[in-house]
Enzyme design. Structure first.
Site: not given
Ligand code: NAD
Length: 309
Positions: A152, A171, A235, A264, A283-284
Site C-alpha cells: 500500500i 520499515d 488496524r 469496530e 473501515h472503508i
Molecule cells: P504489506 O505486507 O505489503 O506491507 C506491510 C509492511 O509493514 C511490510 O513491508 C513490513 O516489513 C512492514 N512492517 C511490519 N512491521 C513493521 C514495524 N514494526 N515497523 C515498520 N514497518 C513494519 O501490507 P499492505 O498490503 O501494505 O497492507 C498493510 C496493512 O493495511 C494490512 O496488514 C491491513 O491490516 C491493512 N489494510 C487495511 C485496509 C482497509 O480497508 N482499511 C485494506 C487493506 C489493508
C-alpha cells in the site's frame, strides 16, 4: 463442494463459485451468530470471511470438513493461522486486491485536510460567501511519512510523488534493494522517531502484530509536529486511542483520519467521537466497487483451486 460465506461478498464472487460447481450458502450477518456458525460449519469444505468472523481454534475444530479459509481482503488478524496450519486448513486472501483503493483513500484524506470543499459547499448553501475562511493549503513540497513500506505504501508513494510531495518512510524489514525504494526513491529513515518528527502527514501501513500493537502511543505522538496529521488505514490497535484523543484535545497534533479502530463498530463512549479534528470512517479505505469485484473473484478462484486439489 460446499462453501459457507459469513460476511459481505460481491455477486461476481458468488457467480465464480457457482461456475466452479460450488453449492453456496451465504448469510452476510452469520459472523454475528456465533452459535449458529459453529453448528453449521461442519458441513462445508470451505468458509469465506472478511474481517469480522473470528476464525479461531473453536471454529476450525468445528469445521471437520474444512480444507480452506478464504479471507475477502488483506490482514489476517481475525484468523488463527497457526491453528489452521496444524489442522492442514489453508488460508487464502486477496493479496494486493484493494491496495489501490487504500492508497486513493490516503490521498483523499490529505487533500481534504487542505481543501475543505464539502464544508465550503455547506457554508454556501447556508447563505454565505466567505472566500477567506476556505483558503486552502498546497500539498506540494510537504512531507509524507510512511510507516511500513509494503504494497500500500508503494502505491501511496507513487501518488504523493506525483503531487510533488517529499516521501520518507520507516520499515526495519526492507532493504535498499526492495522495489518500493528502487522504484519510487522513498527516503528510508533509520528510526520511527525521525519519520514522525519530519512529516506533515503520517500514514500507517503495517500489519497488526504483537510488535506493532500500540506502535503509536503517547511518546510517538509527542514526536509529531503540531501542524501534522496522522492517517490510519491499517488496524485500530496500532494507535493507542486514549493517547491520540489527548493529543487531539490538547492540539499537540493537527488532526487524524481514522478508518480503523480498536473496537469496530466504534463504541459510543469512544472519546474520539467527541474530537472535532478526528475524521472517522467505518473501515472503508479498501472498499470500492473495483476492489470488491477483484477481491471476491480472486478469493473464489483461490478457494476453488484448493478444494478441487
Ligand atoms: P504489506 O505486507 O505489503 O506491507 C506491510 C509492511 O509493514 C511490510 O513491508 C513490513 O516489513 C512492514 N512492517 C511490519 N512491521 C513493521 C514495524 N514494526 N515497523 C515498520 N514497518 C513494519 O501490507 P499492505 O498490503 O501494505 O497492507 C498493510 C496493512 O493495511 C494490512 O496488514 C491491513 O491490516 C491493512 N489494510 C487495511 C485496509 C482497509 O480497508 N482499511 C485494506 C487493506 C489493508
Amino acid at each position: 463442494m460446499r462453501v459457507l460465506i459469513t460476511e459481505i461478498i460481491w455477486n461476481e464472487g458468488i457467480e465464480e463459485l457457482i461456475n466452479q460447481g460450488f453449492e453456496v450458502d451465504y448469510d452476510e450477518t452469520l459472523w454475528k451468530k456465533r452459535e449458529k456458525l459453529l453448528e453449521m460449519v461442519k458441513d462445508y469444505d470451505a468458509i469465506i470471511v472478511r474481517n469480522q468472523t473470528r476464525v479461531d481454534y473453536e471454529l476450525l475444530d468445528a469445521g471437520i470438513r474444512l480444507k480452506v479459509v478464504g479471507r475477502l481482503g488483506v490482514g489476517l488478524d481475525n484468523i488463527d493461522t497457526t491453528a489452521a496450519k496444524k489442522r492442514n486448513i489453508q488460508v487464502v486472501y486477496a493479496r494486493h486486491a484493494n491496495a489501490t483503493s487504500v492508497a486513493e483513500y490516503v490521498m483523499t484524506a490529505i487533500l481534504s485536510a487542505n481543501r475543505p470543499l464539502y464544508f465550503a459547499d455547506k457554508d454556501i448553501k447556508a447563505g454565505n460567501w466567505d472566500r477567506k475562511k476556505f483558503t486552502g493549503r498546497e500539498i506540494a513540497n510537504k512531507t509524507i511519512g510512511l510507516i511500513g513500506l509494503g504494497e500500500i505504501s508503494h502505491r501511496v508513494a507513487k501518488r504523493a510523488l506525483a503531487f510533488g510531495m517529499t516521501v520518507i518512510g520507516y520499515d526495519p524489514y526492507i532493504t535498499e534493494n526492495d522495489f518500493i525504494v528502487t522504484e519510487t526513491g522513498v527516503q528510508v529513515k533509520e528510526s520511527l522517531e525521525e519519520v514522525l518528527s519530519e512529516s506533515d502527514y503520517i500514514s500507517i501501513h503495517v500489519p497488526l502484530t504483537p510488535a506493532t500493537h500500540y506502535l503509536i502511543s503517547e511518546s510517538e505522538l509527542k514526536s509529531m509536529k503540531t501542524s501534522a496529521y496522522i492517517i490510519n488505514t491499517s488496524r485500530g490497535g496500532i494507535i493507542n486511542e486514549t493517547a491520540l484523543a489527548s493529543a487531539l484535545i490538547n492540539h499537540t497534533i493537527a488532526g487524524a483520519f481514522l478508518d480503523v479502530l480498536e473496537v469496530e463498530p466504534i463504541s459510543s463512549s469512544n472519546k474520539l467521537l467527541f474530537c472535532e479534528t478526528a475524521m472517522i470512517t467505518p473501515h472503508i479505505a479498501g472498499l470500492t466497487q473495483e476492489s470488491q469485484i477483484r477481491t471476491s473473484v480472486l478469493v473464489a478462484k483461490e478457494v476453488g483451486k484448493i478444494v478441487k486439489g
